[in-house]
Each structure stands twice: as structure tokens, then as C-alpha cells.
Design a protein around this motif. Structure first.
Motif, PDB file in Angstrom:
ATOM      1  N   TYR A  45      -7.123  14.381  -2.774  1.00 37.61           N
ATOM      2  CA  TYR A  45      -7.838  13.182  -2.281  1.00 37.61           C
ATOM      3  C   TYR A  45      -7.149  12.401  -3.346  1.00 37.61           C
ATOM      4  O   TYR A  45      -6.565  11.183  -2.665  1.00 37.61           O
ATOM      5  CB  TYR A  45      -9.191  13.012  -2.373  1.00 37.61           C
ATOM      6  CG  TYR A  45     -10.025  12.134  -1.867  1.00 37.61           C
ATOM      7  CD1 TYR A  45      -9.900  10.816  -2.312  1.00 37.61           C
ATOM      8  CD2 TYR A  45     -10.962  12.388  -0.963  1.00 37.61           C
ATOM      9  CE1 TYR A  45     -10.712   9.812  -1.823  1.00 37.61           C
ATOM     10  CE2 TYR A  45     -11.777  11.573  -0.216  1.00 37.61           C
ATOM     11  CZ  TYR A  45     -11.556   9.935  -0.876  1.00 37.61           C
ATOM     12  OH  TYR A  45     -12.213   8.944  -0.325  1.00 37.61           O
ATOM     13  N   THR A  46      -7.062  12.492  -4.563  1.00 38.25           N
ATOM     14  CA  THR A  46      -6.360  11.482  -5.405  1.00 38.25           C
ATOM     15  C   THR A  46      -4.953  11.466  -5.048  1.00 38.25           C
ATOM     16  O   THR A  46      -4.424  10.373  -5.045  1.00 38.25           O
ATOM     17  CB  THR A  46      -6.630  12.176  -6.898  1.00 38.25           C
ATOM     18  OG1 THR A  46      -8.201  11.907  -7.121  1.00 38.25           O
ATOM     19  CG2 THR A  46      -5.915  10.822  -8.030  1.00 38.25           C
ATOM     20  N   ASP A  47      -4.181  12.409  -5.211  1.00 36.07           N
ATOM     21  CA  ASP A  47      -2.812  12.422  -5.136  1.00 36.07           C
ATOM     22  C   ASP A  47      -2.427  12.002  -3.680  1.00 36.07           C
ATOM     23  O   ASP A  47      -1.460  11.111  -3.947  1.00 36.07           O
ATOM     24  CB  ASP A  47      -2.336  13.919  -5.041  1.00 36.07           C
ATOM     25  CG  ASP A  47      -2.212  14.464  -6.373  1.00 36.07           C
ATOM     26  OD1 ASP A  47      -2.305  13.777  -7.359  1.00 36.07           O
ATOM     27  OD2 ASP A  47      -2.219  15.576  -6.445  1.00 36.07           O
ATOM     28  N   ILE A  48      -2.972  12.142  -2.509  1.00 36.71           N
ATOM     29  CA  ILE A  48      -2.565  11.496  -1.418  1.00 36.71           C
ATOM     30  C   ILE A  48      -2.965   9.749  -1.474  1.00 36.71           C
ATOM     31  O   ILE A  48      -2.209   8.976  -0.926  1.00 36.71           O
ATOM     32  CB  ILE A  48      -3.357  12.047   0.146  1.00 36.71           C
ATOM     33  CG1 ILE A  48      -2.481  11.617   1.304  1.00 36.71           C
ATOM     34  CG2 ILE A  48      -4.517  11.556   0.055  1.00 36.71           C
ATOM     35  CD1 ILE A  48      -2.704  12.443   2.303  1.00 36.71           C
ATOM     36  N   GLY A  49      -3.897   9.402  -2.203  1.00 40.34           N
ATOM     37  CA  GLY A  49      -4.249   8.082  -2.345  1.00 40.34           C
ATOM     38  C   GLY A  49      -3.297   7.423  -3.288  1.00 40.34           C
ATOM     39  O   GLY A  49      -2.831   6.410  -2.778  1.00 40.34           O
ATOM     40  N   ARG A  50      -2.763   8.048  -4.350  1.00 39.49           N
ATOM     41  CA  ARG A  50      -1.648   7.503  -4.838  1.00 39.49           C
ATOM     42  C   ARG A  50      -0.513   7.407  -4.338  1.00 39.49           C
ATOM     43  O   ARG A  50       0.352   6.429  -4.324  1.00 39.49           O
ATOM     44  CB  ARG A  50      -1.224   8.402  -6.148  1.00 39.49           C
ATOM     45  CG  ARG A  50      -2.375   8.279  -7.168  1.00 39.49           C
ATOM     46  CD  ARG A  50      -2.358   9.146  -8.496  1.00 39.49           C
ATOM     47  NE  ARG A  50      -3.256   8.880  -9.433  1.00 39.49           N
ATOM     48  CZ  ARG A  50      -3.144   9.759 -10.580  1.00 39.49           C
ATOM     49  NH1 ARG A  50      -2.339  10.635 -10.956  1.00 39.49           N
ATOM     50  NH2 ARG A  50      -4.164   9.332 -11.347  1.00 39.49           N
ATOM     51  N   LEU A  51      -0.052   8.370  -3.431  1.00 36.79           N
ATOM     52  CA  LEU A  51       1.080   8.277  -2.485  1.00 36.79           C
ATOM     53  C   LEU A  51       1.134   7.131  -1.570  1.00 36.79           C
ATOM     54  O   LEU A  51       2.007   6.460  -1.493  1.00 36.79           O
ATOM     55  CB  LEU A  51       1.294   9.570  -1.853  1.00 36.79           C
ATOM     56  CG  LEU A  51       2.321   9.529  -0.684  1.00 36.79           C
ATOM     57  CD1 LEU A  51       3.705   9.525  -1.165  1.00 36.79           C
ATOM     58  CD2 LEU A  51       2.527  11.324  -0.227  1.00 36.79           C
ATOM     59  N   THR A  52      -0.105   7.117  -0.917  1.00 32.64           N
ATOM     60  CA  THR A  52      -0.144   5.977   0.061  1.00 32.64           C
ATOM     61  C   THR A  52      -0.218   4.779  -0.351  1.00 32.64           C
ATOM     62  O   THR A  52       0.154   3.776   0.233  1.00 32.64           O
ATOM     63  CB  THR A  52      -1.763   6.144   0.932  1.00 32.64           C
ATOM     64  OG1 THR A  52      -1.533   7.485   1.471  1.00 32.64           O
ATOM     65  CG2 THR A  52      -1.961   5.174   2.050  1.00 32.64           C
ATOM     66  N   ARG A  53      -0.735   4.542  -1.455  1.00 29.43           N
ATOM     67  CA  ARG A  53      -0.668   3.224  -2.301  1.00 29.43           C
ATOM     68  C   ARG A  53       0.674   2.733  -2.881  1.00 29.43           C
ATOM     69  O   ARG A  53       1.061   1.667  -2.971  1.00 29.43           O
ATOM     70  CB  ARG A  53      -1.555   3.284  -3.442  1.00 29.43           C
ATOM     71  CG  ARG A  53      -3.275   3.222  -3.211  1.00 29.43           C
ATOM     72  CD  ARG A  53      -4.004   2.812  -4.386  1.00 29.43           C
ATOM     73  NE  ARG A  53      -3.868   3.624  -5.775  1.00 29.43           N
ATOM     74  CZ  ARG A  53      -4.524   4.870  -5.796  1.00 29.43           C
ATOM     75  NH1 ARG A  53      -5.246   5.462  -4.947  1.00 29.43           N
ATOM     76  NH2 ARG A  53      -4.153   5.350  -7.108  1.00 29.43           N
ATOM     77  N   SER A  54       1.491   3.687  -2.887  1.00 31.56           N
ATOM     78  CA  SER A  54       2.962   3.568  -3.417  1.00 31.56           C
ATOM     79  C   SER A  54       3.817   2.828  -2.205  1.00 31.56           C
ATOM     80  O   SER A  54       4.820   2.557  -2.386  1.00 31.56           O
ATOM     81  CB  SER A  54       3.500   4.653  -3.992  1.00 31.56           C
ATOM     82  OG  SER A  54       3.888   5.616  -2.796  1.00 31.56           O
ATOM     83  N   LEU A  55       3.372   3.006  -0.906  1.00 33.20           N
ATOM     84  CA  LEU A  55       4.256   2.792   0.399  1.00 33.20           C
ATOM     85  C   LEU A  55       4.280   1.359   0.326  1.00 33.20           C
ATOM     86  O   LEU A  55       3.172   0.767   0.338  1.00 33.20           O
ATOM     87  CB  LEU A  55       3.616   3.493   1.221  1.00 33.20           C
ATOM     88  CG  LEU A  55       3.577   5.075   1.295  1.00 33.20           C
ATOM     89  CD1 LEU A  55       2.870   5.640   2.516  1.00 33.20           C
ATOM     90  CD2 LEU A  55       4.898   5.724   1.035  1.00 33.20           C
ATOM     91  N   ASN A  56       5.248   0.909   1.247  1.00 31.16           N
ATOM     92  CA  ASN A  56       5.431  -0.654   1.710  1.00 31.16           C
ATOM     93  C   ASN A  56       4.748  -0.728   3.070  1.00 31.16           C
ATOM     94  O   ASN A  56       5.523   0.023   4.003  1.00 31.16           O
ATOM     95  CB  ASN A  56       6.900  -0.776   1.871  1.00 31.16           C
ATOM     96  CG  ASN A  56       7.343  -2.020   2.316  1.00 31.16           C
ATOM     97  OD1 ASN A  56       6.448  -3.062   2.715  1.00 31.16           O
ATOM     98  ND2 ASN A  56       8.748  -2.492   2.648  1.00 31.16           N
ATOM     99  N   VAL A  57       3.738  -1.127   3.151  1.00 30.55           N
ATOM    100  CA  VAL A  57       2.895  -1.289   4.472  1.00 30.55           C
ATOM    101  C   VAL A  57       2.669  -2.656   4.703  1.00 30.55           C
ATOM    102  O   VAL A  57       2.009  -3.400   4.310  1.00 30.55           O
ATOM    103  CB  VAL A  57       1.551  -0.269   4.166  1.00 30.55           C
ATOM    104  CG1 VAL A  57       0.761  -0.503   5.673  1.00 30.55           C
ATOM    105  CG2 VAL A  57       1.813   0.933   4.057  1.00 30.55           C
ATOM    106  N   PRO A  58       3.781  -3.205   5.602  1.00 28.53           N
ATOM    107  CA  PRO A  58       3.529  -4.664   6.071  1.00 28.53           C
ATOM    108  C   PRO A  58       2.222  -4.930   6.556  1.00 28.53           C
ATOM    109  O   PRO A  58       1.501  -4.127   7.551  1.00 28.53           O
ATOM    110  CB  PRO A  58       4.613  -4.701   7.030  1.00 28.53           C
ATOM    111  CG  PRO A  58       5.495  -3.767   6.670  1.00 28.53           C
ATOM    112  CD  PRO A  58       4.995  -2.626   6.312  1.00 28.53           C
ATOM    113  N   GLY A  59       1.518  -6.085   6.221  1.00 28.50           N
ATOM    114  CA  GLY A  59       0.253  -6.746   7.014  1.00 28.50           C
ATOM    115  C   GLY A  59      -0.942  -5.691   6.222  1.00 28.50           C
ATOM    116  O   GLY A  59      -2.144  -6.150   6.309  1.00 28.50           O
TER     117      GLY A  59
END
Length: 392
Positions: free
Chosen positions: A291-305
């Protein structure tokens, strides 16, 4: 008195009081996850995949018609519950949501909001099992999607799926599906409940990284406990459904063994970005760690909007840690945290004194993503009042 460094190590590992006492006399160096403010990540950092994690990532900006993130986009993963998107679209392919029976409507509602396995299994059995996947592959022009292996035809969660095909599924839903179907299915995904019907906390990844508006369909497989409620085992609860945690090795290019955790959906005003993150984790990884690892990965992404919540990410220790409506153990419980999960702390305040030997303290952390408070003694930091976190 236990030293702050040992105290932090005990918290980080979720050790018992007896072991904490032992560590007081035999010093051991243990690494502790540092608090991570949102500003710590620069715009140049993209797709930050944690060590040991295998990932397939795609982020599509609907405004510009371009991908802002692409990593192993064609890699096939077992879909887990993400295939419920195809199951629901198949049910509604030639009919309006208004034409559904009350029973089928209720099944789709709970399948999308609470990721209910029994509802998915009913549709899978009644509508042709693997033929559902075959039909949707042809209808949507999917290139990496395939029905479950012939050895496990009833396991819908073993459907092969990729990040780029998942983007195609959401693009069809948003841009091509009848408006009634689009609004109904996305409405269900927007009402994703924190606790799924099997007792797993499903607000990881997209739901934990970004403020609403978002709509999500998550997937998990191979874990035995996921927080929220009394633990249940996927293998026991959903035998034959495709969400079991048994080790099956591989089916062609699809790994059926390692724990899987996926977050997919749309983010931002006007559903600007489509996000698909598929991950596999080393065998034995706990749900809180994944849960923590996928959270860190998702937060690192460029997600417009996307709008990102303010606060500081901090690790926790212990199991069965409750988030409460107020800074007191007498107040109602909002939910239970997955063991060892990283949480976003918005602010902290003094509340009821809580004792968990060898710790005691009256500071409580407000968790904006959960809408409640947890006692600071379960945060993986040495101080009772966390430095740098504002007072509520």
C-alpha cells in the motif's frame, strides 16, 4: 528510559514491549522511513518505482491527447479486481442501466463501489466466463488482454491486463460509451468505499495520493490482511473467483504468484487524466508495505489536473491501529489502518493521554485522507510531538 533512536526503531518495526526492553540494553541500528513532505519531490522525478517492485504505468492527459507517463505499458499483469470494469461494461453493452433488474443493478453497485467478489462471480458465471473477456477485447480493440488460463477458467482475477489497455477501457467509457452507461459506471467508481466488502482498505494509490474529484477501480491479490475490519483471507473468501492468494507461478507472460496491487481511474476536473498503475511485490510483502509502495509510486507521477493534499507522509507501526473521529479513545472509530502503512499527517493536537508500554503520549495526528485522528505513539518518529507538523 528508552532512547529516542531505539524508540523510533521499535515503532517502525512494530516490536513488542518485551523486545523494546531488550533493545534498551542491546543497541541495534534500524532504519526508519523518514517523513516525506509533498514538496520533497521535484517535477523532474517520474515513475519512482520502489525497490523490488515490478510496475506497469500509463498516465493519459485527455486534454492534450498525450501520455505524460509510460513505463512497461504493454506488460501483462493479472488483473485482480480491475477486470470488473470489463465485466460491468459487458453487462451494459446493449442495454441501458435503466433496463437492469434490481438484483443486477445492486450487484454492479457493490461490485464497483465495494469491489464485491460475489457479484463479479455471479456475472462471470452467468455471462460466459472467459467469453466476457473475448467479447470486450474485440469490442474495444484491446491488445494485451486475455482470458484466464485454461487451468483456472473460473478465476476472473487471473485475466491478463496491461496499463495501456486499461487506458483504452477508460477512454471508451469516457468518450464512446452511451452517456447513461458512462454516468452510471463512473458514478459507482466515484463512490468507492474506503473499506471493500472483503475488509481491505482500497483507498491506496490514486485515492490516497490525490484530492477528489477522482473515480477509481482498484485491484489486489495475494494478501491475507488488509486493514479496515477483521482480516479475511482472499483465498478463503473468494475461492474460484480469481482473487485467491495461492502461488501458481506463471501463465505465459502473466505472473500469478507475487502479491499484486493495482490502482486505476480518472483524476481531476472533467476527468482530465486517466491513470493506470499495475504493481507486483516480492513474495511475503505485507499489505501495508505494498500500500505504501504503490502510494509513493503514484505520487511521483505527472498527473495533469490532479490536486495533491497538503501534509507530511509518515510511516506507522503496529497492527489494528484505529483512526478515530476525535483525539480520544472514547470517540468512534473511522477505520483501522493496514499494519505498517504510511499515512499523510495534516496537523497534530493534544488530546487524551494514551499508553502503550513503553510509550505514552497525548499528541494525536489528524489524517486528512481518513477524516480522523490517530495517536502519535504509532507514528514511526522518536518524538511524541512530530517536528515540522503544524498544530491543529
Amino acid at each position: 528510559m528508552i532512547s529516542s533512536s531505539v524508540r523510533s526503531a521499535v515503532r517502525a518495526g512494530g516490536l513488542t514491549a518485551a523486545l523494546a526492553a531488550l533493545l534498551c540494553t542491546t543497541a541495534t541500528t534500524v532504519s526508519v522511513a523518514a517523513a516525506e513532505p509533498p514538496s520533497a519531490r521535484t517535477a523532474a522525478v517520474r515513475a519512482d518505482v520502489p525497490a523490488g517492485v515490478t510496475a506497469g504505468v500509463a498516465v493519459f492527459d485527455r486534454r492534450t491527447g498525450t501520455f505524460t507517463e509510460q513505463l512497461n505499458t504493454a506488460a501483462q499483469f493479472r488483473s485482480a479486481s480491475v477486470v470488473k470494469l470489463l465485466i460491468a461494461l459487458d453487462v451494459l453493452w446493449n442495454r441501458s442501466p435503466d433496463a437492469l433488474s434490481a438484483a443486477d443493478r445492486a450487484r454492479i453497485d457493490t461490485m464497483l463501489r465495494g469491489s464485491d467478489d460475489a457479484a463479479a462471480s455471479t456475472f462471470w458465471s452467468n455471462n460466459g466466463s472467459g467469453a466476457i473477456v473475448d467479447r470486450m477485447v474485440a469490442r474495444l480493440g484491446l491488445t494485451d488482454t486475455a482470458r484466464p488460463p485454461s487451468t483456472h477458467p473460473g478465476y476472473w482475477g487471473y485475466t491478463a491486463l496491461s496499463a495501456r489497455d486499461t487506458v483504452k477501457i477508460y477512454r471508451h467509457l469516457l468518450d464512446s460509451a452511451p452517456a447513461a452507461t458512462r454516468d452510471y459506471l463512473l458514478g459507482g467508481l466515484r463512490q468507492s468505499t474506503r473499506c471493500a466488502t472483503d475488509g481491505y482498505d482500497q483507498h491506496f494509490g490514486i485515492a490516497g495520493s490525490f484530492n477528489q474529484p477522482w473515480a477509481v477501480k482498484q485491484g489486489w491479490s495475494g494478501f491475507s490482511s488488509g486493514g479496515c475490519t477483521a482480516p479475511t483471507t482472499k483465498a478463503a473468501e473468494a475461492a474460484g473467483s480469481g482473487e485467491a492468494g495461492e502461488s501458481l507461478g506463471t501463465a505465459g507472460a502473466v505472473d500469478l504468484s507475487r502479491p499484486a496491487l493495482h490502482t486505476t481511474g480518472v483524476v481531476g476536473a472533467g476527468d482530465r487524466s486517466i491513470v493506470a498503475v499495475f504493481t507486483l511485490h516480492p513474495g511475503g510483502t505485507s499489505y501495508g508495505k505494498a500500500y505504501t509502495d504503490i502510494g509513493r509510486l503514484t505520487r511521483s507521477l505527472n498527473v495533469p489536473g490532479a490536486s495533491r493534499p497538503a501534509g507530511t507522509w509518515i510511516g506507522t507501526w503496529g497492527s489494528g491501529v484505529r483512526v478515530r473521529t476525535q483525539a480520544t479513545t472514547a470517540s468512534g472509530a473511522v477505520t483501522t489502518l493496514p499494519a505498517g502503512v504510511e499515512v499523510l499527517v495534516g496537523c497534530q493536537k493534544r488530546g487524551q493521554q494514551v499508553s502503550q508500554p513503553p510509550y505514552a503520549g497525548d499528541w494525536w495526528a489528524h489524517l486528512p485522507q481518513y477524516g480522523g485522528y490517530m495517536t502519535n505513539i504509532y507514528l514511526s518518529v522518536p518524538e511524541n510531538q512530530v517536528p515540522g507538523v503544524p498544530v491543529c
